[in-house]
Design a protein around this motif. Structure first.
Motif, PDB file in Angstrom:
ATOM      1  N   ARG A  34       0.815  -1.218   0.000  1.00  0.00           N
ATOM      2  CA  ARG A  34       0.000   0.000   0.000  1.00  0.00           C
ATOM      3  C   ARG A  34       0.848   1.267   0.000  1.00  0.00           C
ATOM      4  O   ARG A  34       0.319   2.365  -0.100  1.00  0.00           O
ATOM      5  CB  ARG A  34      -0.908   0.027   1.217  1.00  0.00           C
ATOM      6  CG  ARG A  34      -2.317  -0.342   0.821  1.00  0.00           C
ATOM      7  CD  ARG A  34      -3.278  -0.146   1.964  1.00  0.00           C
ATOM      8  NE  ARG A  34      -4.591  -0.599   1.536  1.00  0.00           N
ATOM      9  CZ  ARG A  34      -4.911  -1.870   1.334  1.00  0.00           C
ATOM     10  NH1 ARG A  34      -4.030  -2.817   1.543  1.00  0.00           N
ATOM     11  NH2 ARG A  34      -6.121  -2.197   0.918  1.00  0.00           N
ATOM     12  N   GLY A  35       2.142   1.100   0.186  1.00  0.00           N
ATOM     13  CA  GLY A  35       3.012   2.268   0.097  1.00  0.00           C
ATOM     14  C   GLY A  35       3.690   2.683   1.394  1.00  0.00           C
ATOM     15  O   GLY A  35       4.352   3.713   1.430  1.00  0.00           O
ATOM     16  N   ALA A  36       3.533   1.894   2.466  1.00  0.00           N
ATOM     17  CA  ALA A  36       4.263   2.204   3.706  1.00  0.00           C
ATOM     18  C   ALA A  36       5.739   1.890   3.481  1.00  0.00           C
ATOM     19  O   ALA A  36       6.079   0.776   3.079  1.00  0.00           O
ATOM     20  CB  ALA A  36       3.715   1.393   4.871  1.00  0.00           C
ATOM     21  N   LYS A  37       6.589   2.868   3.699  1.00  0.00           N
ATOM     22  CA  LYS A  37       8.025   2.664   3.476  1.00  0.00           C
ATOM     23  C   LYS A  37       8.718   2.187   4.733  1.00  0.00           C
ATOM     24  O   LYS A  37       9.757   1.562   4.686  1.00  0.00           O
ATOM     25  CB  LYS A  37       8.664   3.966   2.990  1.00  0.00           C
ATOM     26  CG  LYS A  37       8.178   4.363   1.605  1.00  0.00           C
ATOM     27  CD  LYS A  37       9.026   5.489   1.035  1.00  0.00           C
ATOM     28  CE  LYS A  37       8.726   5.710  -0.434  1.00  0.00           C
ATOM     29  NZ  LYS A  37       7.286   5.995  -0.663  1.00  0.00           N
ATOM     30  N   CYS A  38       8.145   2.550   5.861  1.00  0.00           N
ATOM     31  CA  CYS A  38       8.741   2.180   7.139  1.00  0.00           C
ATOM     32  C   CYS A  38       7.684   1.432   7.949  1.00  0.00           C
ATOM     33  O   CYS A  38       6.558   1.905   8.083  1.00  0.00           O
ATOM     34  CB  CYS A  38       9.196   3.449   7.861  1.00  0.00           C
ATOM     35  SG  CYS A  38      10.104   3.148   9.380  1.00  0.00           S
ATOM     36  N   ILE A  39       8.034   0.240   8.432  1.00  0.00           N
ATOM     37  CA  ILE A  39       7.078  -0.525   9.221  1.00  0.00           C
ATOM     38  C   ILE A  39       7.706  -0.950  10.545  1.00  0.00           C
ATOM     39  O   ILE A  39       8.893  -1.255  10.620  1.00  0.00           O
ATOM     40  CB  ILE A  39       6.536  -1.770   8.469  1.00  0.00           C
ATOM     41  CG1 ILE A  39       7.677  -2.699   8.045  1.00  0.00           C
ATOM     42  CG2 ILE A  39       5.719  -1.355   7.253  1.00  0.00           C
ATOM     43  CD1 ILE A  39       7.177  -3.991   7.394  1.00  0.00           C
ATOM     44  N   ALA A  40       6.875  -0.938  11.583  1.00  0.00           N
ATOM     45  CA  ALA A  40       7.349  -1.319  12.914  1.00  0.00           C
ATOM     46  C   ALA A  40       6.683  -2.622  13.344  1.00  0.00           C
ATOM     47  O   ALA A  40       5.498  -2.839  13.081  1.00  0.00           O
ATOM     48  CB  ALA A  40       7.021  -0.214  13.917  1.00  0.00           C
ATOM     49  N   MET A  41       7.467  -3.470  13.969  1.00  0.00           N
ATOM     50  CA  MET A  41       6.930  -4.706  14.549  1.00  0.00           C
ATOM     51  C   MET A  41       7.543  -4.868  15.923  1.00  0.00           C
ATOM     52  O   MET A  41       8.742  -4.679  16.077  1.00  0.00           O
ATOM     53  CB  MET A  41       7.330  -5.923  13.700  1.00  0.00           C
ATOM     54  CG  MET A  41       6.847  -5.885  12.272  1.00  0.00           C
ATOM     55  SD  MET A  41       7.318  -7.418  11.429  1.00  0.00           S
ATOM     56  CE  MET A  41       7.174  -6.872   9.714  1.00  0.00           C
ATOM     57  N   VAL A  42       6.714  -5.233  16.887  1.00  0.00           N
ATOM     58  CA  VAL A  42       7.243  -5.457  18.225  1.00  0.00           C
ATOM     59  C   VAL A  42       7.382  -6.954  18.474  1.00  0.00           C
ATOM     60  O   VAL A  42       8.461  -7.534  18.353  1.00  0.00           O
ATOM     61  CB  VAL A  42       6.386  -4.784  19.319  1.00  0.00           C
ATOM     62  CG1 VAL A  42       7.039  -4.957  20.688  1.00  0.00           C
ATOM     63  CG2 VAL A  42       6.193  -3.300  19.021  1.00  0.00           C
ATOM     64  N   THR A  43       6.254  -7.607  18.783  1.00  0.00           N
ATOM     65  CA  THR A  43       6.323  -9.022  19.192  1.00  0.00           C
ATOM     66  C   THR A  43       6.858  -9.949  18.111  1.00  0.00           C
ATOM     67  O   THR A  43       7.513 -10.938  18.415  1.00  0.00           O
ATOM     68  CB  THR A  43       4.936  -9.525  19.649  1.00  0.00           C
ATOM     69  OG1 THR A  43       3.941  -9.048  18.747  1.00  0.00           O
ATOM     70  CG2 THR A  43       4.626  -9.009  21.027  1.00  0.00           C
ATOM     71  N   GLU A  44       6.577  -9.613  16.859  1.00  0.00           N
ATOM     72  CA  GLU A  44       7.058 -10.471  15.774  1.00  0.00           C
ATOM     73  C   GLU A  44       8.589 -10.593  15.810  1.00  0.00           C
ATOM     74  O   GLU A  44       9.137 -11.637  15.500  1.00  0.00           O
ATOM     75  CB  GLU A  44       6.595  -9.910  14.422  1.00  0.00           C
ATOM     76  CG  GLU A  44       6.990 -10.717  13.203  1.00  0.00           C
ATOM     77  CD  GLU A  44       6.200 -12.020  13.036  1.00  0.00           C
ATOM     78  OE1 GLU A  44       5.543 -12.484  13.989  1.00  0.00           O
ATOM     79  OE2 GLU A  44       6.260 -12.587  11.938  1.00  0.00           O
ATOM     80  N   ILE A  45       9.237  -9.513  16.209  1.00  0.00           N
ATOM     81  CA  ILE A  45      10.711  -9.508  16.234  1.00  0.00           C
ATOM     82  C   ILE A  45      11.238  -9.983  17.588  1.00  0.00           C
ATOM     83  O   ILE A  45      12.008 -10.939  17.658  1.00  0.00           O
ATOM     84  CB  ILE A  45      11.254  -8.077  15.981  1.00  0.00           C
ATOM     85  CG1 ILE A  45      10.683  -7.469  14.695  1.00  0.00           C
ATOM     86  CG2 ILE A  45      12.793  -8.072  15.980  1.00  0.00           C
ATOM     87  CD1 ILE A  45      11.185  -8.039  13.420  1.00  0.00           C
ATOM     88  N   VAL A  46      10.855  -9.296  18.661  1.00  0.00           N
ATOM     89  CA  VAL A  46      11.462  -9.631  19.964  1.00  0.00           C
ATOM     90  C   VAL A  46      11.063 -11.026  20.445  1.00  0.00           C
ATOM     91  O   VAL A  46      11.779 -11.636  21.233  1.00  0.00           O
ATOM     92  CB  VAL A  46      11.156  -8.584  21.067  1.00  0.00           C
ATOM     93  CG1 VAL A  46      11.614  -7.197  20.643  1.00  0.00           C
ATOM     94  CG2 VAL A  46       9.687  -8.569  21.464  1.00  0.00           C
ATOM     95  N   GLY A  47       9.935 -11.535  19.943  1.00  0.00           N
ATOM     96  CA  GLY A  47       9.490 -12.869  20.344  1.00  0.00           C
ATOM     97  C   GLY A  47       9.947 -13.978  19.405  1.00  0.00           C
ATOM     98  O   GLY A  47       9.603 -15.142  19.616  1.00  0.00           O
TER      99      GLY A  47
END
Ligand code: TZP
Ligand code: MG
Length: 221
Positions: free
Chosen positions: A187-200
């Motif tokens: 959809r055009g988001a250039k920057c995305i944040a993930m919390v649990t997907e990464i730290v977990g």
């Protein structure tokens, strides 16, 4: 004097994965260990976000993390605690809708520090831009269990608004996983944040590398 304008602050929020700490979801690993793995995998921006810890414990972690991120050239943002961000020399602060007015935060932190603001609607986004945010958080896109003061998902509709109308950098956040990121990135988001997907993740470095590969694919597709 060195002229620091909004543009040079905004350049620090590039494209790619924006990582956040959350020690309670990190499977027994410390924030120090987790951040080291994020850096090893090439992450360029990390936000320290800890809602449960004592301030003294947050401070001692942030001192170490500032040293680590500075050595590696990684942008280091601190959530909520503006005083602590100033004390450790963080690159920026991230605040929410219920925090101090952004103009006042700017007065406090000076011209060099990045100010990020969480937003949940087009009206909040416009307000954030008008009042001088360097970047905004856009979300929660999907249902998330990480944020206690939960705000219902704003969905892809608000993300689409941001893609079409917001001229400052923004980061999509909330319930984003490797498995659904294509909807957000395409959809055009250039920057995305993930919390649990990464730290977990069992293997944080591997997870990040895999997400980075997908990011490239989504953009070129
Ligand atoms: N702001 C909006 S949603 C959220 C924050 C900090 C939490 C996102 O966590 P997760 O685990 O990526 O859903
Ligand atoms: Mg906050």
């Amino acid at each position: 004097a060195l002229l620091v304008c909004g543009r040079s602050r905004r350049q620090k929020l590039g494209a790619g994965l924006y990582c956040l700490t959350a020690e309670e979801f990190s499977k027994g690993r410390s924030n120090i260990q987790v951040v080291q793995e994020m850096i090893n995998a090439g992450v360029k921006i990390i936000q320290y976000r800890e809602k449960e810890k004592k301030l003294a414990d947050k401070f001692s972690q942030c001192v170490k993390l500032r040293e680590l991120t500075r050595r590696e050239g990684v942008t280091f943002i601190i959530n909520d605690n503006i005083d602590m961000a100033m004390m450790v020399g963080a690159d920026g602060v991230h605040i929410g809708q219920d925090d101090l007015p952004i103009e006042k935060v700017r007065e406090l932190v000076g011209q060099e520090m990045i100010i990020g603001l969480s937003t949940h609607s087009p009206a909040q986004a416009q307000d954030a831009v008008a009042r001088g945010a360097d970047y905004i958080g856009v979300g929660p896109i999907y249902k998330t269990f990480t944020k206690k003061d939960v705000c219902d998902p704003v969905g892809l509709e608000y993300l689409q608004y941001a893609v079409d109308n917001i001229d400052i950098p923004f980061v999509a956040i909330g319930g984003i996983k490797e498995s659904n990121m294509h909807e957000v990135v395409s959809r055009g988001a250039k920057c995305i944040a993930m919390v649990t997907e990464i730290v977990g993740a069992e293997n944080i470095e591997q997870k990040i590398r895999s997400i980075n590969n997908k990011m490239g694919e989504c953009i070129t597709r």
